[in-house]
Design a protein around this motif. Sequence first.
Motif, PDB file in Angstrom:
ATOM      1  N   THR A 292      30.676  95.313  15.447  1.00 24.90           N
ATOM      2  CA  THR A 292      31.932  95.720  15.500  1.00 24.90           C
ATOM      3  C   THR A 292      31.489  96.973  14.878  1.00 24.90           C
ATOM      4  O   THR A 292      31.281  96.668  14.145  1.00 24.90           O
ATOM      5  CB  THR A 292      32.667  95.376  16.230  1.00 24.90           C
ATOM      6  N   ARG A 293      32.388  98.624  15.183  1.00 24.59           N
ATOM      7  CA  ARG A 293      32.486  99.313  14.441  1.00 24.59           C
ATOM      8  C   ARG A 293      33.835  99.396  13.837  1.00 24.59           C
ATOM      9  O   ARG A 293      34.201 100.013  12.843  1.00 24.59           O
ATOM     10  CB  ARG A 293      32.382 100.392  15.427  1.00 24.59           C
ATOM     11  N   TYR A 294      34.488  97.455  14.175  1.00 25.93           N
ATOM     12  CA  TYR A 294      36.178  98.172  13.570  1.00 25.93           C
ATOM     13  C   TYR A 294      35.378  96.800  12.443  1.00 25.93           C
ATOM     14  O   TYR A 294      34.349  96.232  12.610  1.00 25.93           O
ATOM     15  CB  TYR A 294      36.737  97.179  13.818  1.00 25.93           C
ATOM     16  N   ALA A 295      36.121  97.167  11.169  1.00 24.03           N
ATOM     17  CA  ALA A 295      36.262  96.613  10.236  1.00 24.03           C
ATOM     18  C   ALA A 295      36.802  95.309  10.249  1.00 24.03           C
ATOM     19  O   ALA A 295      36.676  94.670   9.042  1.00 24.03           O
ATOM     20  CB  ALA A 295      36.341  97.451   8.718  1.00 24.03           C
ATOM     21  N   GLU A 296      37.627  95.265  10.777  1.00 16.44           N
ATOM     22  CA  GLU A 296      38.758  94.524  10.997  1.00 16.44           C
ATOM     23  C   GLU A 296      39.434  93.855  12.016  1.00 16.44           C
ATOM     24  O   GLU A 296      39.423  94.739  13.201  1.00 16.44           O
ATOM     25  CB  GLU A 296      39.678  94.126   9.843  1.00 16.44           C
ATOM     26  N   GLY A 297      39.849  92.144  12.705  1.00 20.23           N
ATOM     27  CA  GLY A 297      40.650  92.261  13.781  1.00 20.23           C
ATOM     28  C   GLY A 297      41.186  90.849  14.004  1.00 20.23           C
ATOM     29  O   GLY A 297      40.889  89.935  12.869  1.00 20.23           O
ATOM     30  N   SER A 298      41.726  90.713  14.705  1.00 24.12           N
ATOM     31  CA  SER A 298      42.542  89.594  14.984  1.00 24.12           C
ATOM     32  C   SER A 298      42.479  89.211  16.406  1.00 24.12           C
ATOM     33  O   SER A 298      42.607  89.565  17.500  1.00 24.12           O
ATOM     34  CB  SER A 298      44.271  89.347  14.007  1.00 24.12           C
ATOM     35  N   VAL A 299      42.207  87.373  16.920  1.00 25.79           N
ATOM     36  CA  VAL A 299      42.360  87.506  17.677  1.00 25.79           C
ATOM     37  C   VAL A 299      43.828  85.518  17.698  1.00 25.79           C
ATOM     38  O   VAL A 299      43.521  85.121  16.691  1.00 25.79           O
ATOM     39  CB  VAL A 299      40.447  86.494  18.169  1.00 25.79           C
ATOM     40  N   VAL A 300      44.337  85.160  18.416  1.00 25.93           N
ATOM     41  CA  VAL A 300      45.080  84.276  19.481  1.00 25.93           C
ATOM     42  C   VAL A 300      44.671  82.983  20.311  1.00 25.93           C
ATOM     43  O   VAL A 300      44.447  83.823  21.118  1.00 25.93           O
ATOM     44  CB  VAL A 300      46.846  84.636  19.107  1.00 25.93           C
ATOM     45  N   THR A 301      44.230  82.577  20.070  1.00 23.44           N
ATOM     46  CA  THR A 301      43.413  82.068  21.093  1.00 23.44           C
ATOM     47  C   THR A 301      44.403  80.322  21.586  1.00 23.44           C
ATOM     48  O   THR A 301      44.961  79.876  20.226  1.00 23.44           O
ATOM     49  CB  THR A 301      42.181  81.143  20.894  1.00 23.44           C
ATOM     50  N   THR A 302      44.746  79.600  22.766  1.00 24.97           N
ATOM     51  CA  THR A 302      45.507  79.097  23.417  1.00 24.97           C
ATOM     52  C   THR A 302      44.009  78.041  23.751  1.00 24.97           C
ATOM     53  O   THR A 302      43.208  78.430  24.740  1.00 24.97           O
ATOM     54  CB  THR A 302      47.059  78.535  23.518  1.00 24.97           C
ATOM     55  N   CYS A 303      43.967  76.028  23.530  1.00 26.22           N
ATOM     56  CA  CYS A 303      42.868  75.434  24.364  1.00 26.22           C
ATOM     57  C   CYS A 303      43.828  73.645  25.009  1.00 26.22           C
ATOM     58  O   CYS A 303      45.247  73.772  24.275  1.00 26.22           O
ATOM     59  CB  CYS A 303      41.661  75.269  23.439  1.00 26.22           C
ATOM     60  N   LEU A 304      42.958  73.783  25.908  1.00 28.43           N
ATOM     61  CA  LEU A 304      43.507  72.321  25.614  1.00 28.43           C
ATOM     62  C   LEU A 304      42.789  70.818  25.309  1.00 28.43           C
ATOM     63  O   LEU A 304      41.357  71.568  25.292  1.00 28.43           O
ATOM     64  CB  LEU A 304      43.735  72.063  27.563  1.00 28.43           C
ATOM     65  N   THR A 305      43.268  70.624  23.886  1.00 32.34           N
ATOM     66  CA  THR A 305      42.322  69.532  24.481  1.00 32.34           C
ATOM     67  C   THR A 305      41.655  68.099  25.257  1.00 32.34           C
ATOM     68  O   THR A 305      42.283  67.559  25.814  1.00 32.34           O
ATOM     69  CB  THR A 305      43.004  68.294  22.702  1.00 32.34           C
ATOM     70  N   THR A 306      40.930  67.689  24.733  1.00 37.07           N
ATOM     71  CA  THR A 306      40.087  66.731  25.862  1.00 37.07           C
ATOM     72  C   THR A 306      39.923  65.536  24.432  1.00 37.07           C
ATOM     73  O   THR A 306      40.738  65.481  23.436  1.00 37.07           O
ATOM     74  CB  THR A 306      38.535  67.183  25.601  1.00 37.07           C
ATOM     75  N   PRO A 307      39.978  63.737  24.862  1.00 35.08           N
ATOM     76  CA  PRO A 307      39.973  62.705  23.964  1.00 35.08           C
ATOM     77  C   PRO A 307      39.190  62.683  22.819  1.00 35.08           C
ATOM     78  O   PRO A 307      39.578  61.807  22.419  1.00 35.08           O
ATOM     79  CB  PRO A 307      39.808  61.511  25.040  1.00 35.08           C
TER      80      PRO A 307
END
Length: 258
Positions: free
Chosen positions: A187-202
Amino acid sequence: MKHSFVALLASAVALPAQAQVAPSDWDVHRDAARKAVIAYSTFDVGLSVGFRCTDGAFNAVLAGLPPSRNRRRTLELTFRDDSPFMSMWTTTTDPSVVVSDFPAPLARDFRQGGQLQVMVPGGAADGRNLRYVIELSPSNAAIDEALTACGRPLVDPRDAELEAIGESELPVGLAWQRRPQPRFPATRYAEGSVVTTCLTTPDGRLRDCVIEMEHPHDGGFGEATLRAVERARLRNTAQPGAPVPAELVSFRSTYIRP
């Protein structure tokens, strides 16, 4: 002010309380070339708020805050008669502008209208807390259009689960066995951030993951995070050795070019 704020949204992204009379509804800016829909409103207290869907990425932008050198900012929000809660934001290249970690749940709160209090810890010139009081107009069209453009529901039961997690990433009784470790994308960007949500499995894997926030929205950081999710694992600390219960988890990934 409206024109400059729209340009910002399209390209980027206690003291006595002050009040603002609510407009009839939020303004909408559409840009077919950018695949963008922006619902926004500006207030006499100096704040501007926008919810932006750009090419499938949803973000919430708050502008007009006292400038901060901190990359991460905590704001206390109180909607209507609800209890106050602490929300996390990321400062953009403009130190008075922030993007929310959880823009879609925030948009669903904003669309209901009513009084909003925003408390900025230590935001006043003398170091005291700074509090804004805004009367929000219900948005039955503008915010709904921005959410829908990004495929985000107008009502989501996962919001209540996020409230239960609070500022921590995981519900009580769960811990990372192998935390997601994404690689920096091309990517052309020097930094970034992401927030993720997920469901769990057994077995501790993650499924049905949603990129809640990606900044910048076109840096490839969301895709890199989702690839890393495939290798992540959780474990049950409440009952060691037992299957992982079905829960909603969230995590933040911060990218800095090596």
